[in-house]
Motif scaffolding. Structure first.
Motif, PDB file in Angstrom:
ATOM      1  N   GLY A 296       0.823  -1.217   0.000  1.00  0.00           N
ATOM      2  CA  GLY A 296       0.000   0.000   0.000  1.00  0.00           C
ATOM      3  C   GLY A 296       0.851   1.259   0.000  1.00  0.00           C
ATOM      4  O   GLY A 296       0.556   2.218  -0.722  1.00  0.00           O
ATOM      5  N   ALA A 297       1.923   1.248   0.791  1.00  0.00           N
ATOM      6  CA  ALA A 297       2.829   2.404   0.828  1.00  0.00           C
ATOM      7  C   ALA A 297       3.525   2.587  -0.511  1.00  0.00           C
ATOM      8  O   ALA A 297       3.658   3.724  -1.004  1.00  0.00           O
ATOM      9  N   ALA A 298       3.942   1.495  -1.123  1.00  0.00           N
ATOM     10  CA  ALA A 298       4.605   1.590  -2.431  1.00  0.00           C
ATOM     11  C   ALA A 298       3.655   2.109  -3.499  1.00  0.00           C
ATOM     12  O   ALA A 298       4.025   2.955  -4.323  1.00  0.00           O
ATOM     13  N   THR A 299       2.427   1.636  -3.475  1.00  0.00           N
ATOM     14  CA  THR A 299       1.438   2.104  -4.457  1.00  0.00           C
ATOM     15  C   THR A 299       1.142   3.585  -4.248  1.00  0.00           C
ATOM     16  O   THR A 299       1.086   4.353  -5.213  1.00  0.00           O
ATOM     17  N   ALA A 300       0.949   3.980  -2.995  1.00  0.00           N
ATOM     18  CA  ALA A 300       0.668   5.396  -2.704  1.00  0.00           C
ATOM     19  C   ALA A 300       1.847   6.278  -3.113  1.00  0.00           C
ATOM     20  O   ALA A 300       1.652   7.341  -3.716  1.00  0.00           O
ATOM     21  N   THR A 301       3.042   5.845  -2.803  1.00  0.00           N
ATOM     22  CA  THR A 301       4.234   6.628  -3.135  1.00  0.00           C
ATOM     23  C   THR A 301       4.413   6.746  -4.648  1.00  0.00           C
ATOM     24  O   THR A 301       4.728   7.811  -5.162  1.00  0.00           O
ATOM     25  N   THR A 302       4.189   5.634  -5.342  1.00  0.00           N
ATOM     26  CA  THR A 302       4.338   5.629  -6.797  1.00  0.00           C
ATOM     27  C   THR A 302       3.338   6.569  -7.465  1.00  0.00           C
ATOM     28  O   THR A 302       3.670   7.268  -8.414  1.00  0.00           O
ATOM     29  N   GLY A 303       2.114   6.594  -6.968  1.00  0.00           N
ATOM     30  CA  GLY A 303       1.080   7.417  -7.595  1.00  0.00           C
ATOM     31  C   GLY A 303       0.864   8.779  -6.972  1.00  0.00           C
ATOM     32  O   GLY A 303       0.006   9.543  -7.423  1.00  0.00           O
ATOM     33  N   ALA A 304       1.627   9.116  -5.940  1.00  0.00           N
ATOM     34  CA  ALA A 304       1.387  10.366  -5.201  1.00  0.00           C
ATOM     35  C   ALA A 304       1.501  11.606  -6.079  1.00  0.00           C
ATOM     36  O   ALA A 304       0.690  12.526  -5.966  1.00  0.00           O
ATOM     37  N   ARG A 305       2.483  11.650  -6.941  1.00  0.00           N
ATOM     38  CA  ARG A 305       2.652  12.833  -7.798  1.00  0.00           C
ATOM     39  C   ARG A 305       1.421  13.041  -8.670  1.00  0.00           C
ATOM     40  O   ARG A 305       0.946  14.156  -8.828  1.00  0.00           O
ATOM     41  N   TRP A 306       0.895  11.967  -9.226  1.00  0.00           N
ATOM     42  CA  TRP A 306      -0.321  12.066 -10.044  1.00  0.00           C
ATOM     43  C   TRP A 306      -1.510  12.484  -9.183  1.00  0.00           C
ATOM     44  O   TRP A 306      -2.266  13.386  -9.551  1.00  0.00           O
ATOM     45  N   ALA A 307      -1.667  11.849  -8.037  1.00  0.00           N
ATOM     46  CA  ALA A 307      -2.824  12.134  -7.187  1.00  0.00           C
ATOM     47  C   ALA A 307      -2.820  13.575  -6.687  1.00  0.00           C
ATOM     48  O   ALA A 307      -3.869  14.198  -6.565  1.00  0.00           O
ATOM     49  N   MET A 308      -1.659  14.111  -6.398  1.00  0.00           N
ATOM     50  CA  MET A 308      -1.555  15.438  -5.780  1.00  0.00           C
ATOM     51  C   MET A 308      -1.159  16.527  -6.775  1.00  0.00           C
ATOM     52  O   MET A 308      -0.811  17.629  -6.372  1.00  0.00           O
ATOM     53  N   ARG A 309      -1.259  16.264  -8.053  1.00  0.00           N
ATOM     54  CA  ARG A 309      -0.685  17.175  -9.045  1.00  0.00           C
ATOM     55  C   ARG A 309      -1.236  18.599  -9.025  1.00  0.00           C
ATOM     56  O   ARG A 309      -0.549  19.518  -9.397  1.00  0.00           O
ATOM     57  N   ASP A 310      -2.467  18.808  -8.612  1.00  0.00           N
ATOM     58  CA  ASP A 310      -2.991  20.175  -8.608  1.00  0.00           C
ATOM     59  C   ASP A 310      -3.316  20.670  -7.198  1.00  0.00           C
ATOM     60  O   ASP A 310      -4.078  21.615  -7.029  1.00  0.00           O
TER      61      ASP A 310
END
Length: 185
Positions: free
Chosen positions: A153-167
């Motif tokens: 879960g941490a790896a998935t969140a970290t991998t996608g964090a830039r996309w999720a938080m982009r704006d």
């Protein structure tokens, strides 16, 4: 390691069998976390409540669902049987144990939602930890299943964090200033 895994599971399971309140709480957490339901609902509630970050909440929610799906895929590949040797306190959706998808979605949601709101972070982190522990108390996962799920879960969140938080607008950081303490900047 296998011996430690079994001993820790037995100790956690005993807590659920000795304490009706612990068992009830663990059952409730396990039920609410089934298929990531609690976390998906929380993400949608965050999107409804926080108009400024709505898109980020929706992306974080989607990423939490994706983390759960990744966990299910790994579970189908590994096919580790669930623990035996004691009556589980809940029914499970499947026969396989590794990794814990409850731990995967809980960790991903706590990290992603917590990044969107410090208040949510203070609530989501302990709820996610309790959900992870609940899977041991109800006797359906080994500790290594839960640790692996949390890491996934941490790896998935970290991998996608830039996309999720982009704006998401950046929060001001604290920086040191000459005598007198801290300032915002």
């Amino acid at each position: 390691m296998r011996h430690v895994d079994h001993r820790l599971l037995a100790a956690a399971r005993d807590c659920g069998h000795r304490s009706p309140a612990t068992a009830a709480a663990a059952r409730a957490l396990s039920f609410s976390g089934e298929h990531g339901a609690l976390w998906l609902a929380a993400g949608l509630a965050g999107a409804a409540a926080d108009r400024e970050r709505r898109r980020a909440w929706l992306r974080a929610t989607a990423l939490t669902g994706a983390a759960h799906a990744v966990g299910m895929g790994v579970k189908r590949l590994v096919r580790r049987p669930r623990p035996d040797g004691g009556a589980a306190l809940v029914r499970t959706a499947g026969r396989h144990s590794f990794p814990s998808c409850h731990a995967t979605s809980a960790t991903a949601a706590a990290l992603l939602f917590g990044a969107l709101s410090p208040g949510v972070r203070r609530l989501a982190a302990p709820v996610a930890a309790a959900m992870c522990l609940s899977r041991l108390v109800v006797g359906v996962h080994y500790p290594t299943d839960v640790v692996a799920g949390a890491l996934l879960g941490a790896a998935t969140a970290t991998t996608g964090a830039r996309w999720a938080m982009r704006d998401v607008p950046a929060r001001p950081r604290l920086r040191a200033r000459a005598p007198g303490g801290w300032s915002r900047g």
